[in-house]
Design an enzyme around this catalytic site. Sequence first.
Site, PDB file in Angstrom:
ATOM      1  CB  SER A 156      -0.931  -0.041   1.215  1.00 19.72           C
ATOM      2  OG  SER A 156      -1.920   0.927   1.112  1.00 19.72           O
ATOM      3  CG  ASP A 321      -6.229  -3.755  -3.463  1.00 18.83           C
ATOM      4  OD1 ASP A 321      -7.097  -2.904  -3.169  1.00 18.83           O
ATOM      5  OD2 ASP A 321      -5.004  -3.536  -3.351  1.00 18.83           O
ATOM      6  CG  HIS A 354      -5.666  -2.184   0.167  1.00 20.10           C
ATOM      7  ND1 HIS A 354      -4.779  -2.086  -0.880  1.00 20.10           N
ATOM      8  CD2 HIS A 354      -5.161  -1.411   1.164  1.00 20.10           C
ATOM      9  CE1 HIS A 354      -3.783  -1.275  -0.529  1.00 20.10           C
ATOM     10  NE2 HIS A 354      -3.991  -0.862   0.701  1.00 20.10           N
TER      11      HIS A 354
END
Lengths: 377, 195
Positions: A156, A321, A354
């Site tokens: 991320s 995600d 995610h």
Amino acid sequence: MAVSLEIISTMEKTRKILRKSQEFHFQNGKSISQFELAYDTYGKLNKAMSNCILVCHAFSGSHHAAGKFDNDEKNGWWDEFIGDGKTIDTNKYFVVSVNNFGSCFGSSGPKSICPETKKPYGIDFPDVTVLDWVKSQKILMEELKIPHWEMVAGGSLGGMQALQWAISYPDIVKKACVIAATAQSSPQNIALNEVAREMIKKDENFHDGNYFEKNAIPKVGLMTARMLGHITYLSENNMQKRFGRKKQNPESKVETDVIYEIENYLRYKGDKFSEIFDANTYILMTKAMDEFNICGDNENDFQLILKKIKAKLLIISFESDWLFPSWHSKFIQKNAMKVGISSSYIELEGSYGHDSFLFASDEYCNIVENFLNFNDG
Amino acid sequence: MMDRHYQIDRWIPDGSKILDLGCGDGSFLKDLSEKKEITGFGVENDFEKINLCIKNGVSVLHHDIDDGVKEFSGMDFDITIMASSIQCVRNPKRVLKDILKVSKRCIITIPNFGYWKIRFGLFNGRMPISKRLPNKWYETKNIHLCTIKDFEELCLNNELKIIEKHFLNEDGESIKNTFLANLFAAEGVYLVGSR
């Protein structure tokens, strides 16, 4: 009688703070006159200092990436990957994990005391960027006399740092593992972040960011923002499997008006988060994410930027995600491919949306391990 | 060394940029990069194979060729390789058409379904099994098998020029007498370009 055995890890680990009484200049032109960087290390530095790995944390993470220290309730955020005999084997590698500027877990941020005013920076802490973080990590690297990183890895917002490292310091990064990230925050990312920020700012206890002075905390805003964030970290499928339409057991309801398990879960998570996280930090971190745009204005610019890279890239995305969908990752690899940068891309299934980047699976671990341990000789 | 590699190697200039569609474990690209300092990228859709590519230090892109290859155009590839993978795609005709938008030259190898042993297998009333086609009909990824004649006809009808070709036996050795190649070759190796 059941006996519970706790396996005591022998992994060497340290938790330190680097204090520097020198200015740090942020990308936005502002500076602070001194700073602190909280960091953990795992494993042992070898004599040649050639076994160092930097892991970069995501939005609400911290330097606590593995194991448990004295006051820790839980294991670090990437404990499934870092440790003795794990994917990033601490018998072999020396792992450094730094808390980012602007955070509220030990490094300089809005909660820190400004030496000039003797009050917390609060809303006056400079806007931070991914590049600022990378530069601060470079300072720590020099302090520790580490000559190069075998790998820089992160998921991320951490993946954005890994990519930034490969671009900003091509000569000292051998491999970069960019997971569930993007080269450019999307309008949807910005939109979701903006809703979260508005929730915090509209909390009556926010006081334009100066809530410390008023002895207040915008807890409701922070909690609601996190609830929204949490939804974006999961997938529909994951929620379906985990919660379905199950109703919450009345005895464990966080509040009486809760009906479904998913509601209870989000409120519980939001509430816990609001007790440990800082509202100004939330705003800074989301702003850093919004500002991230390593592509420049078009693909040609992006390719010129990627051309600087000397590291091998591994780019991983997760099918479930929807915050940073796979095409974002594929876009990075294809542009790297165009300019002949050694780079691989793989989309893994990942059942957590995610958040999949946090959880080990055989496929995920194998790929990262093979990438890390490949040696050009 | 097998003649298959020898023939293909000859067509690949030193330092060129190569795209290997259906690159398997990446060993061919690895070999090439050691011998010729090429910049190679593999495309693969199978996790285990992608994993082996990474293990071999080969750059690989997770992608299904059935979703198209046009997206690799404009990436300055000198040569595209499709080694025994054209018969696995859903639309070989489209792939063949698009492949020359990716690079000016393309190396394609095909298992020859006209090979006498295969004909013999069919003669026995069973789907043939051979060294080049080792899987049972229900396990094979080969959904568009063809003979040497069929392949060359498709090239002709699609404005693809066969610049050079070689025929190999089951052990990957060149067949000197190419007169009845469609019967005696287990594999065809082609260098193609635009007409």
